[in-house]
Design a protein around this motif. Structure first.
Motif, short mmCIF file in Angstrom:
data_model
loop_
_atom_site.label_atom_id
_atom_site.label_comp_id
_atom_site.label_asym_id
_atom_site.label_seq_id
_atom_site.Cartn_x
_atom_site.Cartn_y
_atom_site.Cartn_z
N ILE A 8 -17.45 23.60 15.35
CA ILE A 8 -18.23 24.00 16.68
C ILE A 8 -17.21 24.78 17.64
N ILE A 9 -15.92 24.59 17.68
CA ILE A 9 -15.26 25.09 18.59
C ILE A 9 -14.66 26.67 18.25
N TRP A 10 -14.24 26.37 17.00
CA TRP A 10 -13.48 27.55 16.34
C TRP A 10 -14.54 28.77 16.25
N PRO A 11 -15.65 28.63 15.73
CA PRO A 11 -16.50 29.81 15.62
C PRO A 11 -16.95 30.47 16.96
N GLN A 12 -17.22 29.63 17.91
CA GLN A 12 -17.30 30.17 19.41
C GLN A 12 -16.29 30.80 19.95
N ALA A 13 -15.08 30.23 19.70
CA ALA A 13 -13.70 30.68 20.32
C ALA A 13 -13.62 32.11 19.48
N PHE A 14 -13.67 32.16 18.16
CA PHE A 14 -13.40 33.42 17.54
C PHE A 14 -14.01 34.58 18.06
N LYS A 15 -15.28 34.58 18.37
CA LYS A 15 -16.19 35.57 18.92
C LYS A 15 -15.32 36.11 20.22
N ARG A 16 -14.96 35.20 21.12
CA ARG A 16 -14.40 35.54 22.29
C ARG A 16 -12.91 36.14 22.05
N PRO A 33 -9.46 40.70 22.89
CA PRO A 33 -8.04 40.58 22.86
C PRO A 33 -7.22 40.83 21.80
N LEU A 34 -7.88 40.29 20.58
CA LEU A 34 -7.26 40.70 19.44
C LEU A 34 -7.15 42.37 19.02
N GLY A 35 -8.18 42.71 19.38
CA GLY A 35 -8.36 44.33 19.06
C GLY A 35 -7.19 45.02 19.82
N ASN A 36 -7.04 44.46 21.08
CA ASN A 36 -6.02 45.21 21.87
C ASN A 36 -4.49 44.84 21.28
N GLN A 37 -4.53 43.50 20.83
CA GLN A 37 -2.91 43.16 20.13
C GLN A 37 -3.06 43.86 18.86
N PHE A 38 -3.88 44.19 18.06
CA PHE A 38 -3.91 45.01 16.63
C PHE A 38 -3.44 46.26 17.13
N MET A 94 -7.82 54.24 16.71
CA MET A 94 -9.31 54.28 17.16
C MET A 94 -10.10 53.77 16.21
N SER A 95 -9.46 53.88 14.84
CA SER A 95 -10.21 53.29 13.78
C SER A 95 -10.41 51.76 13.98
N ILE A 96 -9.08 50.97 14.33
CA ILE A 96 -9.24 49.57 14.50
C ILE A 96 -10.09 49.32 15.81
N ALA A 97 -10.15 50.07 16.84
CA ALA A 97 -11.15 49.87 17.79
C ALA A 97 -12.49 49.81 17.41
N LYS A 98 -12.77 50.83 16.50
CA LYS A 98 -14.34 50.88 16.01
C LYS A 98 -14.61 49.92 15.09
N LEU A 99 -13.58 49.53 14.16
CA LEU A 99 -14.05 48.36 13.22
C LEU A 99 -14.09 47.03 13.98
N LEU A 100 -13.40 46.79 14.80
CA LEU A 100 -13.58 45.59 15.73
C LEU A 100 -14.98 45.50 16.48
N ASP A 101 -15.31 46.79 16.94
CA ASP A 101 -16.55 46.99 17.84
C ASP A 101 -17.73 46.56 16.91
N ILE A 102 -17.64 47.04 15.51
CA ILE A 102 -18.52 46.58 14.54
C ILE A 102 -18.75 45.08 14.32
N LEU A 103 -17.52 44.62 14.13
CA LEU A 103 -17.51 43.19 13.94
C LEU A 103 -18.09 42.36 15.00
N ASN A 124 -22.45 38.99 17.29
CA ASN A 124 -23.31 38.89 18.38
C ASN A 124 -24.92 38.84 17.80
N LEU A 125 -25.08 39.69 16.76
CA LEU A 125 -26.44 39.82 16.07
C LEU A 125 -26.69 38.81 15.34
N LYS A 126 -25.66 37.91 14.93
CA LYS A 126 -25.93 36.66 13.91
C LYS A 126 -26.13 35.61 14.80
N THR A 127 -25.68 35.54 16.09
CA THR A 127 -25.85 34.23 16.69
C THR A 127 -26.75 34.28 17.87
#
Lengths: 223, 243
Positions: A139-147, A151-156, A204-213, A218-221
């Protein structure tokens, strides 16, 4: 002496720089895989009901956030071997530094994301008989992961750029490779410009990849 | 079925419940009324230990829920809860919301759980919404899914915590209808609500809680017709002048 810009130097240095870039990617990817695992673990530890578990995670995060990564790298590669009487392979040291360093920041990202999920979700999970761990997992982790994704993209991106600091311990990554080329041809302008551009393409590739993810999740849920 | 003895609950220095005794029989529908802050929801949340009682005993189906040897997760799966804010899982489809419990708690195969889920969604009139996500539903539909989710564990009792309080007025009826149906089928229910009509029509017993104590307890006709307690008279006066 007039400065003449030689674009051909950029092309010529590219093959060698790509070898360095490859090392940068390997160190970043390896470091972030372990960093995410470490961050997820310590982030959840910070939410533990056990005081000591929380404290251990807190000490780790404070120590790493509060010291420069350059110091961490030099301590791990030059300092620690003196104490344990064993050399550490430079790759292992490089990946470890990125993992340990990013882990501390990722821990806070994980903690924040998990805490941002409404307490009603935990209650609803528990109210149908799920254990705390099951509720966290399903319940919690899947919802939290989306959020966590933005910030993970930033850290990467930060971690990828931070690998350049590892030149100091001799990791043959992108910046060090550029440095070695400049030492031979003295074309600092062209070479460092190329190095910078390669970093830019990678971030920029990392940013793009995370954007797609993010879009895909969002589409899935929501549809 | 449920026996509550001398239940006390404090939050810090504030004592919400000051000794509540309540006995719910199998198949009974007990409605709990009371002004806000009276502790009525806290009683409900102590029954499945979402709140830990400060003092007292709660026995569900012969098991003392305060006993450290009691498996509280099992108790919760036998006394499931429906919340005011629905608390559906937004990342799961309606059907997944309903079938999660049977799969993870009861260990039923996923295909079987889906079948059960569809059966329950049909029962609450939402079969065609099985593949939808909670965000796509109205409040009334969400609450009916939440009831199906609570039913999916085949619990011995369902605890309803103000199930219609967050709904637009025109959506209250569809949720109450489902609850009436459950009552008719003999489900044991403890319902905290402000719906006087539901209490009158469906309850076997109505309980009035104020200031952390049960002030009055009666079968619904007598409860509403001849309230003995002064606070209850005052409460009913306020509520009825509103309706």
């Amino acid at each position: 002496m007039a400065f003449d810009f030689e674009p051909s130097v950029m092309i010529e240095s590219l093959p060698a720089l790509m070898v360095g870039a490859r090392m940068t990617v390997i160190i970043t990817a390896g470091g972030l895989v372990f960093g995410f695992a470490l961050g997820a673990l310590t982030g959840l530890m910070k939410l533990s009901r056990n005081f000591f578990v929380r404290k251990i995670a807190g000490c780790y995060i404070e120590t790493i956030r509060g010291t420069p990564m350059l110091v961490q790298a030099m301590f791990l590669y030059f300092g620690l071997p003196m104490a344990i009487g064993m050399r550490i392979h430079v790759m292992v040291a490089g990946i470890s530094v990125i993992a340990v360093n990013s882990g501390a920041y990722i821990a806070e990202i994980v903690r924040g994301a998990v805490q941002s999920i409404h307490s009603g979700q935990m209650e609803a999970g528990r109210s149908i008989g799920l254990t705390r761990a099951q509720t966290m997992r399903y319940i919690i982790w899947p919802q939290a992961f989306k959020r966590m994704i933005p910030p993970l993209g930033n850290q990467f991106i930060i971690s990828l750029k931070d690998t350049s600091l590892l030149m100091i311990i001799g990791v043959g990554e992108l910046l060090r490779t550029g440095d070695e080329i400049v030492a031979v041809n003295f074309r600092a302008f062209e070479v460092y410009l190329t190095v910078g551009l390669i970093y830019l393409v990678m971030t920029m590739s990392i940013a793009k990849l995370l954007d797609i993810l993010e879009k895909r999740m969002n589409l899935k849920t929501q549809r | 079925m449920i026996r509550i003895e001398n239940l006390h609950k404090s939050f810090g220095d504030f004592e919400v419940l000051k000794g509540v005794d309540l006995h719910v029989r199998r198949g009974e529908v007990v409605v709990i009324l009371g002004p806000s802050g009276s502790g009525k929801s806290t009683v409900l949340r102590c029954i499945n230990r979402l709140e830990n009682p400060t003092q007292g005993r709660i026995i569900i189906d012969g098991q003392d829920i305060m006993d450290p040897k009691t498996n509280i997760n099992h108790i919760r799966s036998e006394a499931t809860m429906v919340f005011q804010q629905f608390n559906l899982f937004p990342h799961m489809s309606v059907l997944e919301n309903v079938s999660l419990g049977p799969v993870k708690v009861r260990g039923i195969k996923s295909a079987e759980a889906d079948e059960l889920g569809m059966e329950l969604l049909t029962k609450v009139g939402l079969k065609e919404k099985a593949r939808s996500y909670p965000d796509q539903l109205s409040g009334g539909q969400k609450q009916r899914v939440a009831i199906a989710r609570a039913l999916a564990l085949k619990p011995k009792v369902i605890l309803f915590d103000e199930p219609t309080s967050a709904l637009d007025p025109e959506l209250v009826g569809e949720v109450l209808d489902v609850m009436k149906q459950l009552a008719k089928e003999g489900m044991t229910m403890v319902v905290v609500t402000h719906e006087m009509g539901f209490a009158k029509e469906v309850a076997d017993r109505v309980i009035f809680i104020d200031e952390g104590r049960i002030q009055e307890e009666n079968e619904p006709r007598a409860f509403f017709a001849n309230p003995a307690n002064a606070r209850l008279m005052d409460f009913l006066g306020k509520v009825i002048s509103h309706n």
